[in-house]
Design a protein around this motif. Structure first.
Motif, PDB file in Angstrom:
ATOM      1  N   MET A  46     -10.539   8.113   0.190  1.00  0.00           N
ATOM      2  CA  MET A  46      -9.309   7.119  -0.315  1.00  0.00           C
ATOM      3  C   MET A  46      -8.251   7.461   1.054  1.00  0.00           C
ATOM      4  SD  MET A  46      -7.594   4.916  -1.489  1.00  0.00           S
ATOM      5  CE  MET A  46      -8.027   4.515  -3.017  1.00  0.00           C
ATOM      6  N   LEU A  47      -7.746   6.432   1.591  1.00  0.00           N
ATOM      7  CA  LEU A  47      -6.548   6.794   2.854  1.00  0.00           C
ATOM      8  C   LEU A  47      -5.466   5.864   2.514  1.00  0.00           C
ATOM      9  CD1 LEU A  47      -9.293   5.729   5.812  1.00  0.00           C
ATOM     10  CD2 LEU A  47      -8.351   7.985   5.108  1.00  0.00           C
ATOM     11  N   PRO A  48      -4.530   5.896   3.305  1.00  0.00           N
ATOM     12  CA  PRO A  48      -3.222   5.042   2.846  1.00  0.00           C
ATOM     13  C   PRO A  48      -3.537   3.665   3.011  1.00  0.00           C
ATOM     14  CG  PRO A  48      -2.808   6.943   3.922  1.00  0.00           C
ATOM     15  CD  PRO A  48      -4.316   7.324   3.920  1.00  0.00           C
ATOM     16  N   VAL A  49      -4.244   3.176   4.016  1.00  0.00           N
ATOM     17  CA  VAL A  49      -4.478   2.001   4.304  1.00  0.00           C
ATOM     18  C   VAL A  49      -5.285   1.306   3.218  1.00  0.00           C
ATOM     19  CG1 VAL A  49      -6.679   2.209   5.711  1.00  0.00           C
ATOM     20  CG2 VAL A  49      -5.298   0.047   6.074  1.00  0.00           C
ATOM     21  N   PHE A  50      -6.347   1.810   2.632  1.00  0.00           N
ATOM     22  CA  PHE A  50      -6.970   1.503   1.475  1.00  0.00           C
ATOM     23  C   PHE A  50      -5.873   1.227   0.016  1.00  0.00           C
ATOM     24  CE2 PHE A  50     -11.006   3.706   3.251  1.00  0.00           C
ATOM     25  CZ  PHE A  50     -11.424   2.357   4.003  1.00  0.00           C
ATOM     26  N   GLU A  51      -5.301   2.346   0.129  1.00  0.00           N
ATOM     27  CA  GLU A  51      -4.270   2.229  -1.170  1.00  0.00           C
ATOM     28  C   GLU A  51      -3.340   0.969  -1.063  1.00  0.00           C
ATOM     29  OE1 GLU A  51      -1.937   5.945  -0.882  1.00  0.00           O
ATOM     30  OE2 GLU A  51      -3.693   6.995  -1.876  1.00  0.00           O
ATOM     31  N   GLU A  52      -2.939   0.675   0.288  1.00  0.00           N
ATOM     32  CA  GLU A  52      -1.797  -0.628   0.632  1.00  0.00           C
ATOM     33  C   GLU A  52      -3.002  -1.761   0.310  1.00  0.00           C
ATOM     34  OE1 GLU A  52       1.294  -1.436   1.693  1.00  0.00           O
ATOM     35  OE2 GLU A  52       1.471   0.318   0.589  1.00  0.00           O
ATOM     36  N   THR A  53      -4.194  -1.675   0.679  1.00  0.00           N
ATOM     37  CA  THR A  53      -5.112  -2.956   0.456  1.00  0.00           C
ATOM     38  C   THR A  53      -5.396  -3.190  -0.732  1.00  0.00           C
ATOM     39  OG1 THR A  53      -5.933  -2.616   2.706  1.00  0.00           O
ATOM     40  CG2 THR A  53      -7.277  -4.057   1.388  1.00  0.00           C
ATOM     41  N   ASP A  54      -5.548  -1.954  -1.597  1.00  0.00           N
ATOM     42  CA  ASP A  54      -5.804  -2.108  -3.246  1.00  0.00           C
ATOM     43  C   ASP A  54      -4.612  -2.745  -3.700  1.00  0.00           C
ATOM     44  OD1 ASP A  54      -8.417  -0.879  -3.143  1.00  0.00           O
ATOM     45  OD2 ASP A  54      -7.699   0.699  -3.916  1.00  0.00           O
ATOM     46  N   ARG A  55      -3.290  -2.506  -3.192  1.00  0.00           N
ATOM     47  CA  ARG A  55      -1.975  -3.019  -3.913  1.00  0.00           C
ATOM     48  C   ARG A  55      -2.087  -4.608  -3.434  1.00  0.00           C
ATOM     49  NH1 ARG A  55       3.617  -3.359  -2.709  1.00  0.00           N
ATOM     50  NH2 ARG A  55       3.398  -2.510  -0.480  1.00  0.00           N
ATOM     51  N   TRP A  56      -2.284  -4.609  -2.206  1.00  0.00           N
ATOM     52  CA  TRP A  56      -2.262  -6.145  -1.810  1.00  0.00           C
ATOM     53  C   TRP A  56      -3.546  -7.190  -2.540  1.00  0.00           C
ATOM     54  CZ3 TRP A  56      -5.189 -10.207   0.105  1.00  0.00           C
ATOM     55  CH2 TRP A  56      -4.284 -11.307   0.691  1.00  0.00           C
ATOM     56  N   LEU A  57      -4.591  -6.473  -2.812  1.00  0.00           N
ATOM     57  CA  LEU A  57      -5.665  -7.241  -3.527  1.00  0.00           C
ATOM     58  C   LEU A  57      -5.147  -7.364  -4.949  1.00  0.00           C
ATOM     59  CD1 LEU A  57      -8.600  -5.757  -2.015  1.00  0.00           C
ATOM     60  CD2 LEU A  57      -7.966  -8.221  -1.924  1.00  0.00           C
ATOM     61  N   ASP A  58      -4.515  -6.279  -5.563  1.00  0.00           N
ATOM     62  CA  ASP A  58      -4.017  -6.415  -7.089  1.00  0.00           C
ATOM     63  C   ASP A  58      -3.132  -7.592  -7.081  1.00  0.00           C
ATOM     64  OD1 ASP A  58      -5.736  -4.323  -7.650  1.00  0.00           O
ATOM     65  OD2 ASP A  58      -3.778  -2.734  -7.663  1.00  0.00           O
ATOM     66  N   ILE A  59      -2.216  -7.676  -6.247  1.00  0.00           N
ATOM     67  CA  ILE A  59      -1.127  -8.832  -6.324  1.00  0.00           C
ATOM     68  C   ILE A  59      -2.006 -10.345  -6.179  1.00  0.00           C
ATOM     69  CG2 ILE A  59       0.749 -10.011  -5.309  1.00  0.00           C
ATOM     70  CD1 ILE A  59       1.619  -6.784  -4.395  1.00  0.00           C
ATOM     71  N   TYR A  60      -2.665  -9.978  -5.067  1.00  0.00           N
ATOM     72  CA  TYR A  60      -3.394 -11.448  -4.931  1.00  0.00           C
ATOM     73  C   TYR A  60      -4.117 -12.036  -6.215  1.00  0.00           C
ATOM     74  CZ  TYR A  60      -6.424 -14.872  -2.609  1.00  0.00           C
ATOM     75  OH  TYR A  60      -7.028 -16.245  -2.306  1.00  0.00           O
ATOM     76  N   PHE A  61      -5.194 -11.100  -6.797  1.00  0.00           N
ATOM     77  CA  PHE A  61      -5.865 -11.528  -7.892  1.00  0.00           C
ATOM     78  C   PHE A  61      -5.074 -11.725  -9.172  1.00  0.00           C
ATOM     79  CE2 PHE A  61      -9.441  -9.698  -5.052  1.00  0.00           C
ATOM     80  CZ  PHE A  61     -10.210 -10.999  -5.108  1.00  0.00           C
ATOM     81  N   GLN A  62      -3.793 -11.516  -8.833  1.00  0.00           N
ATOM     82  CA  GLN A  62      -2.913 -11.928 -10.298  1.00  0.00           C
ATOM     83  C   GLN A  62      -2.500 -13.650  -9.955  1.00  0.00           C
ATOM     84  OE1 GLN A  62       0.335  -8.948 -10.617  1.00  0.00           O
ATOM     85  NE2 GLN A  62      -1.141  -7.436 -10.601  1.00  0.00           N
ATOM     86  N   GLY A  63      -2.933 -13.949  -8.879  1.00  0.00           N
ATOM     87  CA  GLY A  63      -2.398 -15.387  -8.560  1.00  0.00           C
ATOM     88  C   GLY A  63      -1.283 -15.593  -8.030  1.00  0.00           C
ATOM     89  N   LYS A  64      -0.638 -14.369  -7.221  1.00  0.00           N
ATOM     90  CA  LYS A  64       0.474 -14.168  -6.598  1.00  0.00           C
ATOM     91  C   LYS A  64       0.327 -13.911  -5.168  1.00  0.00           C
ATOM     92  CE  LYS A  64       2.674 -12.183 -10.556  1.00  0.00           C
ATOM     93  NZ  LYS A  64       3.032 -10.854 -11.148  1.00  0.00           N
ATOM     94  N   GLU A  65       1.300 -14.375  -4.410  1.00  0.00           N
ATOM     95  CA  GLU A  65       1.138 -14.395  -2.786  1.00  0.00           C
ATOM     96  C   GLU A  65       1.668 -12.844  -2.431  1.00  0.00           C
ATOM     97  OE1 GLU A  65       2.987 -16.146   1.427  1.00  0.00           O
ATOM     98  OE2 GLU A  65       3.452 -17.016  -0.607  1.00  0.00           O
ATOM     99  N   PRO A  66       1.125 -12.042  -1.928  1.00  0.00           N
ATOM    100  CA  PRO A  66       1.414 -10.660  -1.485  1.00  0.00           C
ATOM    101  C   PRO A  66       2.490 -11.076  -0.348  1.00  0.00           C
ATOM    102  CG  PRO A  66      -0.911 -10.598  -1.577  1.00  0.00           C
ATOM    103  CD  PRO A  66      -0.508 -12.130  -1.669  1.00  0.00           C
ATOM    104  N   ASP A  67       3.690 -10.201  -0.334  1.00  0.00           N
ATOM    105  CA  ASP A  67       4.597 -10.557   0.667  1.00  0.00           C
ATOM    106  C   ASP A  67       4.646  -9.343   2.001  1.00  0.00           C
ATOM    107  OD1 ASP A  67       5.426  -8.210  -0.673  1.00  0.00           O
ATOM    108  OD2 ASP A  67       7.621  -8.766  -0.823  1.00  0.00           O
ATOM    109  N   PHE A  68       3.385  -8.635   2.185  1.00  0.00           N
ATOM    110  CA  PHE A  68       3.190  -7.992   3.223  1.00  0.00           C
ATOM    111  C   PHE A  68       1.442  -7.895   3.558  1.00  0.00           C
ATOM    112  CE2 PHE A  68       1.961  -6.064  -0.771  1.00  0.00           C
ATOM    113  CZ  PHE A  68       1.026  -5.005  -0.562  1.00  0.00           C
ATOM    114  N   LEU A  69       1.420  -7.192   4.706  1.00  0.00           N
ATOM    115  CA  LEU A  69      -0.038  -7.143   5.150  1.00  0.00           C
ATOM    116  C   LEU A  69      -0.345  -5.771   4.782  1.00  0.00           C
ATOM    117  CD1 LEU A  69      -0.509  -9.335   8.286  1.00  0.00           C
ATOM    118  CD2 LEU A  69      -1.469  -9.759   6.039  1.00  0.00           C
TER     119      LEU A  69
END
Length: 180
Positions: A46-69
Motif C-alpha cells: 500500500m502506497l499513498p498513490v494507491f490510497e488516493e486512487t482507491d479514494r478516487w475510485l470509491d467516489i467514481y463508483f458512487q456515480g459521482k465525479e471525482p474532483d481530483f486526480l
C-alpha cells in the motif's frame, strides 16, 4: 521496484501499479493488454498513490465525479500514445469524443492534413490507466461502442456511472474492435 495494489470494484477486480510515486497502471483483472507495462518483478504494497486512487475510485463508483486526480499519473508509452492519452484526460466526465475527432485534433496539432482514426484507436486501446485516463469515453462517429480493452459490457457500465444517455449509443454485432 514496482508495486501493485488490488481494488474490488462493482465491475470486478482492478489491479493498480506504481513506481513508488506515480500511478503507472490500472487495469480490470483479465482485460486485454492486462499489466503489459508492469515488470515481472513487483511487490504488493500500500502506497499513498494507491490510497488516493482507491479514494478516487470509491467516489467514481458512487456515480459521482471525482474532483481530483490521484497524485501523479505516469503511463508508459510512445510519444504518440502519450499525446492521445493527454486528449483523453481532457474529455469531461459524462461526455464522449470520437476517435475521428481525436485524430483530427492531433493532425491539426502536428500540421498534418489528416491522421488515422485507427491509429488513435490503437493508442486508446493500449491506455494503461483505465477509467482515470477515460478511454471508455471514446466512441465511434456513429455512436458505436467499440474497442474497450476491459470489455464492451464494462464500457457501457462506466458510461452509465457517468449518467450518460445510452440511447445515443449501440454495441455493434460484429467488428474488429469488439474486445470481449
Amino acid at each position: 521496484m514496482e508495486y501493485i495494489h488490488h481494488y474490488k470494484s462493482p465491475l470486478g477486480g482492478i489491479t493498480m501499479a506504481s513506481d513508488g510515486k506515480a500511478l503507472t497502471g490500472l487495469w480490470f483483472d483479465g482485460q486485454k493488454y492486462f499489466a503489459v507495462t508492469l515488470s515481472k518483478e513487483h511487490e504488493e504494497k500500500m502506497l499513498p498513490v494507491f490510497e488516493e486512487t482507491d479514494r478516487w475510485l470509491d467516489i467514481y463508483f458512487q456515480g459521482k465525479e471525482p474532483d481530483f486526480l490521484p497524485l501523479v499519473l505516469f503511463p508508459c508509452g510512445s510519444e504518440f500514445r502519450q499525446e492521445v492519452w493527454q486528449i483523453l484526460l481532457s474529455i469531461p466526465y459524462g461526455k464522449t469524443m470520437t476517435y475521428g475527432k481525436i485524430a483530427a485534433y492531433i493532425a491539426k496539432q502536428r500540421g498534418l492534413t489528416r491522421m488515422s482514426a485507427q491509429a488513435v484507436g490503437g493508442a486508446v486501446g493500449h491506455n494503461p490507466i483505465s477509467i482515470i485516463v477515460p478511454c471508455h469515453r471514446v466512441v465511434g462517429i456513429d455512436g458505436s461502442l467499440t474497442g474497450y480493452a476491459g470489455g464492451i459490457d464494462k464500457k457501457v457500465k462506466l458510461l452509465e456511472y457517468e449518467h450518460m444517455n445510452m440511447e445515443q449509443f449501440y454495441v455493434p454485432k460484429k467488428g474488429t474492435a469488439l474486445y470481449k
